[in-house]
Design an enzyme around this catalytic site. Structure first.
Site, short mmCIF file in Angstrom:
data_model
loop_
_atom_site.label_atom_id
_atom_site.label_comp_id
_atom_site.label_asym_id
_atom_site.label_seq_id
_atom_site.Cartn_x
_atom_site.Cartn_y
_atom_site.Cartn_z
N GLY A 127 86.74 -50.87 -56.70
CA GLY A 127 86.50 -52.33 -56.07
C GLY A 127 87.25 -53.21 -56.88
O GLY A 127 87.94 -52.95 -57.91
N ARG A 130 88.62 -57.45 -61.11
CA ARG A 130 89.16 -58.68 -61.37
C ARG A 130 90.06 -59.51 -60.47
O ARG A 130 90.29 -60.62 -60.76
CB ARG A 130 90.26 -58.41 -62.73
N LYS A 150 94.15 -62.92 -59.18
CA LYS A 150 93.96 -61.50 -59.95
C LYS A 150 93.83 -61.89 -61.43
O LYS A 150 94.66 -62.82 -62.01
CB LYS A 150 95.29 -60.73 -59.87
N ASP A 162 86.62 -56.75 -68.35
CA ASP A 162 86.37 -58.17 -68.68
C ASP A 162 86.77 -59.02 -67.33
O ASP A 162 86.50 -60.19 -67.70
CB ASP A 162 86.94 -58.63 -69.97
N GLY A 163 87.18 -58.25 -66.32
CA GLY A 163 87.83 -59.17 -65.14
C GLY A 163 88.92 -60.01 -65.57
O GLY A 163 89.41 -60.86 -64.70
N ASP A 297 93.81 -46.19 -54.36
CA ASP A 297 93.24 -47.67 -54.53
C ASP A 297 94.31 -48.40 -54.50
O ASP A 297 94.16 -49.80 -54.48
CB ASP A 297 92.04 -47.73 -55.55
N ASN A 298 95.63 -47.83 -54.91
CA ASN A 298 96.72 -48.89 -54.81
C ASN A 298 97.74 -48.79 -53.52
O ASN A 298 98.74 -49.12 -53.96
CB ASN A 298 97.39 -48.56 -56.20
N ASP A 307 99.41 -54.11 -55.98
CA ASP A 307 99.09 -53.72 -57.38
C ASP A 307 100.12 -53.32 -58.29
O ASP A 307 100.46 -52.25 -58.59
CB ASP A 307 98.17 -52.76 -57.39
P1 AMP Z 1 94.33 -50.43 -61.51
O1 AMP Z 1 94.63 -49.36 -62.50
O2 AMP Z 1 94.85 -51.75 -62.03
O3 AMP Z 1 94.73 -50.30 -60.01
O4 AMP Z 1 92.89 -50.83 -61.50
C1 AMP Z 1 91.73 -49.82 -61.10
C2 AMP Z 1 90.58 -50.47 -61.15
O5 AMP Z 1 90.10 -51.03 -62.55
C3 AMP Z 1 90.27 -51.57 -60.23
O6 AMP Z 1 88.78 -51.49 -59.45
C4 AMP Z 1 90.38 -52.86 -60.91
O7 AMP Z 1 89.94 -53.74 -60.42
C5 AMP Z 1 89.79 -52.15 -62.04
N1 AMP Z 1 90.11 -53.01 -63.26
C6 AMP Z 1 91.44 -53.06 -63.86
N2 AMP Z 1 91.70 -53.71 -65.08
C7 AMP Z 1 90.29 -54.62 -64.91
C8 AMP Z 1 89.83 -55.55 -65.84
N3 AMP Z 1 90.41 -56.02 -66.83
N4 AMP Z 1 88.61 -56.08 -65.63
C9 AMP Z 1 87.77 -55.40 -64.62
N5 AMP Z 1 88.22 -54.56 -63.71
C10 AMP Z 1 89.34 -53.95 -63.78
MG MG Z 2 94.67 -51.12 -58.43
#
Ligand code: AMP
Ligand code: MG
Length: 561
Positions: A127, A130, A150, A162-163, A297-298, A307
């Site tokens: 989900g 962030r 983002k 941390d979002g 998810d990407n 992403d």
């Molecule tokens: P990503 O690898 O960027 O595609 O992220 C995979 C998952 O991790 C997704 O659900 C992102 O929303 C979550 N995510 C990545 N970085 C953060 C962050 N700093 N805080 C919260 N969720 C994160």
């Molecule tokens: Mg992603």
């Protein structure tokens, strides 16, 4: 923990306002719509704490305000596309909205629920951890665009994170989404880059050495940010009513030409997703882009690049190359694997959509469409890159595979090589040139002198002379005085001169961290015309300098962002 440049505030005093453009409005005065929130089932629980969400496509969540939002960069063309004027000042109401400090009437911000397969395994609920969508804007041409921040703070999908997002990864997303757009690659866009005035702690190398870095927020823009994973999570939990609801909404909003929902509509929809994904991956291969984290998810349901994380651009041509340090061992997401991984990801989507069509075999046709589309597009692209009418002549397969072998034998810059191929003489002049002279226009593409050793030189020129003979077959068949110009045009639009080389993005980041926005601004301008010569910017089209070969951020990136 080490401090890192946080005392430097980034100041952009010279952002010219565009309120003078007719028809553009201040972001504060824009009307927001919320079709996603209005039409799809949401999470009844709105507590903003990490948890498993069920039977919903999203959770209503507001951004968490930041200390001092300040606009660092603005993509004027995206503003114009949306009908939004560049603000007069880097601080103020627009920066507050784009930094997540102000939710204006009409917005119903939310975080989307999705899951995904990461590195080949089902990862469960992920989900928007962030990213927070502010709402949708109808642009002056009547199209609907989603605006998403983002790095806007924690959501129920943040798990333990941390979002937030750091400046370096935000600059990379901001620059690359725009660069891809101008290269003609389907992509999400980016409107703004805002510094939060807060620090974010990241262990960039995962080596137990966390640092405070500058935080930032990108406002991303796309018709939709829905991914394969939005469907996968619903299928995985057997939430079939919601699955159908989301599929019908996406078809109605984004694929209306397919008609009313029915099993055959879903099958044609899946075929269209496969077709778009095939075109997308062929484009990535054309420009030497490696996404780096092709988890499901990407993967965009609209066939967009989505992403931007530890992505990279090929410098030396290498099918095995991956920019992602997390993937350095397995190389699952390396350059040459991207088509196969896209196919694998589409098969996961097919599994998720199977309950809608009853019988999975109906969806196999879509997977075949992916294979055909990718192969046809890739062949057409290679023909364009080489300036050939087609690659259907006898011997073309060998000509191609020999080229790929040669490109990998000595480190050869992909972008420079193909661009310079335009300047190799193909007329009679080539026949009287010595080998070294024939190869001269390509000299700039080689990272080492090995290309000019006796053996390699004869391999390369041997290939070039076969290639020249092959071009002449096309010339004879065309028998037209226009042939030369038509061929050069064809090659020029397939072979960009300027791409967002990894070290160029890193230079823009380092300058911005020191308060200097001139580097990012110059890059934004040059990358708007990647196929034009722009001789005054030649230095941005050269080989990666040696100092960047192993420098973090330039050659290898972690997922830490
Ligand atoms: P990503 O690898 O960027 O595609 O992220 C995979 C998952 O991790 C997704 O659900 C992102 O929303 C979550 N995510 C990545 N970085 C953060 C962050 N700093 N805080 C919260 N969720 C994160
Ligand atoms: Mg992603």
């Amino acid at each position: 923990m080490r401090q890192n440049n946080l005392e430097h505030s980034v100041a952009i005093s010279d952002i010219p306002a565009t309120s003078g453009f007719p028809g553009l409005r201040n972001l504060c005065d824009m009307q927001f719509e919320n079709s996603f929130v209005r039409e799809l089932p949401g999470d009844p629980e709105t507590r903003n704490v990490p948890r498993a969400v069920r039977n919903a496509c999203y959770t209503r969540t507001d951004p968490t305000p930041v200390r001092a939002p300040q606009l660092l960069a603005w993509a004027e063309p995206v503003g114009q596309l949306l009908g939004i004027s560049r603000p007069e000042s880097p601080i103020g109401p627009t920066a507050e909205i784009l930094g997540g400090n102000r939710v204006i009437p009409g917005m119903q911000p939310y975080a989307a629920r999705y899951g995904g397969h990461q590195f080949g395994y089902w990862a469960g609920q992920l989900g928007d951890g962030r990213a927070i969508t502010l709402g949708e804007i109808l642009s002056p041409d009547g199209k609907r665009w989603e605006l998403q921040l983002k790095g806007a703070g924690r959501t129920p999908y943040s798990r333990t994170a941390d979002g937030r997002a750091v400046l370096r990864s935000s600059v990379r997303e901001f620059l690359c989404s725009e660069a891809m757009h101008y290269l003609g690659v389907p992509t999400t866009r980016a409107l703004s880059l805002v510094a939060t005035g807060e620090s974010v702690v990241r262990d960039m190398f995962y080596d137990g050495n966390p640092q405070a870095e500058m935080g930032a927020i990108v406002c991303r823009v796309a018709p939709s940010f829905v991914r394969f994973g939005n469907f996968e999570i619903l299928a995985a939990h057997g939430e079939l009513d919601v699955l159908k609801h989301l599929a019908d909404y996406i078809i109605d909003q984004h694929f209306p030409e397919l008609g009313a929902p029915s099993p055959s509509t879903y099958a044609r929809w899946f075929e269209e997703i496969c077709r778009r994904t095939g075109v997308l991956i062929a484009h990535w291969m054309r420009v030497g882009f490696v996404h780096g984290v092709m988890n499901t998810d990407n993967m965009s349901i609209l066939g967009l690049t989505i992403d931007y994380g530890p992505y990279g651009w090929l410098e030396g041509f290498d099918l095995q190359w991956t920019p992602n340090t997390t993937d350095a061992q397995g190389r699952r997401y390396c350059f040459g694997n991207q088509p196969e991984i896209a196919h694998w990801n589409l098969a996961r989507l097919a599994t998720a959509l199977t309950p809608l069509v009853g019988d999975r075999t109906v969806l196999e046709q879509g997977l075949a469409v992916f294979v055909d589309t990718f192969q046809n597009s890739w062949h057409a692209i290679l023909a364009d890159k080489l300036g050939l009418v087609s690659l259907r002549h006898e011997g073309d397969d060998i000509l191609l595979s020999d080229l790929f072998d040669l490109l990998q034998q000595v480190e050869t810059d992909m972008t420079i090589f193909f661009r310079a191929l335009m300047t190799i003489p193909v007329d009679g002049a080539a026949d009287i040139l010595e080998d070294t002279a024939l190869l001269e226009p390509l000299r700039r593409a080689f990272y080492t002198e090995d290309a000019f050793t006796h053996a390699q030189l004869s391999h390369l020129t041997g290939w070039l002379r076969r290639y020249i003979a092959r071009v002449r077959l096309d010339a004879e068949a065309a028998n037209s005085p226009e042939f030369v110009n038509v061929r050069l045009k064809q090659m020029k639009r397939a072979n960009p001169k300027y791409v967002l080389r990894n070290y160029l993005a890193q230079q823009a980041i380092e300058a911005l961290e020191q308060g200097d926005a001139s580097v990012i601004m110059r890059l934004m301008e040059v990358l708007k015309y990647p196929y034009d010569e722009q001789p005054e910017h030649d230095e941005l089209a050269g080989r990666r300098p040696e100092w960047a070969r192993n420098k973090p951020g330039c050659s290898a990136l972690s997922c830490s962002s």
